[in-house]
Design an enzyme around this catalytic site. Structure first.
Site, PDB file in Angstrom:
ATOM      1  N   MET A 115      94.296  45.364  42.842  1.00  8.27           N
ATOM      2  CA  MET A 115      92.984  44.919  43.309  1.00  8.27           C
ATOM      3  C   MET A 115      93.110  43.512  43.883  1.00  8.27           C
ATOM      4  O   MET A 115      93.408  43.332  45.046  1.00  8.27           O
ATOM      5  CB  MET A 115      91.970  45.001  42.168  1.00  8.27           C
ATOM      6  CG  MET A 115      91.723  46.425  41.713  1.00  8.27           C
ATOM      7  SD  MET A 115      90.589  46.477  40.341  1.00  8.27           S
ATOM      8  CE  MET A 115      90.720  48.197  39.886  1.00  8.27           C
ATOM      9  N   CYS A 116      92.890  42.518  43.069  1.00 10.89           N
ATOM     10  CA  CYS A 116      92.807  41.137  43.559  1.00 10.89           C
ATOM     11  C   CYS A 116      94.137  40.597  44.072  1.00 10.89           C
ATOM     12  O   CYS A 116      94.159  39.848  45.046  1.00 10.89           O
ATOM     13  CB  CYS A 116      92.221  40.238  42.475  1.00 10.89           C
ATOM     14  SG  CYS A 116      90.549  40.787  42.023  1.00 10.89           S
TER      15      CYS A 116
END
Length: 186
Positions: A115-116
Site C-alpha cells: 500500500m503506502c
C-alpha cells in the site's frame, strides 16, 4: 541521477512504522530492527531521516496507535509528515521538506509494502526522485483473507519488480539494508 536540479542529497524515508500499522505485521521485529539500523547509519553519515505517519478514522493523530513504534525514536528536528493517502507526497508537505534538504534520492523503508510503500515509491519516481527500496526493511500484514498473496510473497514480489524499475533520468532498485550508502550523492 535524479531529474531534480541541485538535489545531491540522500534521505531515509521511514513510512508508517506506527503501533497500529505494524501490529501483527510479517516479521515485524526483524523489520523494525533493520529500520533502526538504517536510522542510526543515516544519522551517523549525515543523511536526513524523514518520518511519515498515516492518520485517519482508524488512527487519530496523537493516539497510541498513531505513535511511531517504541523501538524507533525520531530525533529532535527530524521532519515528521502527516498523511492521509497511500502516496506520502499526496496532499502533504513532503516535497517542500525534501526540497529544503536538497534531497534527490530517497531510501525507502516501512509499512505497508503493498500500500503506502509501493504508492510512495511510484510517487517519488514520477516526481523525479531516485527511489531505492530497502528489501529487508519493509513489511505488510496478512491480507490472504481478502485474496492477497501471503505477506512473504507480497514482499518478495515488490522487491523483485522494484529492482527493475527505472525512468528517464531516474534510478530505482532494491538493496539489502547492509548495502545502503547514505553518502552517495546524485
Amino acid at each position: 541521477m535524479t531529474t531534480l536540479a541541485d538535489r545531491p542529497n540522500t534521505a531515509l524515508l521511514v513510512i508508517d512504522v506506527q503501533n497500529d500499522v505494524v501490529r501483527g505485521a510479517h516479521e515485524r521485529d526483524a523489520v523494525v530492527a533493520a529500520i533502526a539500523g538504517l536510522v542510526e547509519r543515516a544519522r551517523a553519515e549525515g543523511a536526513p531521516v524523514v518520518w511519515v505517519q498515516d492518520h485517519g478514522e482508524e488512527r487519530a493523530q496523537g493516539s497510541p496507535g498513531w505513535q511511531i513504534v517504541p523501538e524507533l525514536a525520531p530525533a529532535e528536528g527530524e521532519p515528521r509528515i502527516a498523511k492521509e493517502y497511500g502516496d506520502s507526497f499526496e496532499d502533504t508537505d513532503l516535497e517542500q521538506v525534501l526540497a529544503g534538504l536538497r534531497v534527490g534520492r530517497l531510501v525507502v523503508a516501512g509499512a505497508q509494502t503493498d500500500m503506502c510503500v509501493r504508492s510512495t515509491l511510484h510517487g517519488a519516481l514520477t516526481r523525479g526522485y531516485d527511489a531505492l527500496l530497502v528489501g529487508d526493511a519493509h513489511t505488510t500484514e496478512d491480507l490472504t483473507e481478502w485474496g492477497a498473496p501471503p505477506p512473504a510473497q507480497v514482499i518478495a514480489h515488490t522487491n523483485l519488480y522494484w529492482k527493475f524499475q527505472s525512468a528517464p533520468g531516474r534510478t530505482a532498485g532494491t538493496v539489502p539494508a547492509a548495502e545502503v550508502d547514505f553518502r552517495q550523492k546524485v
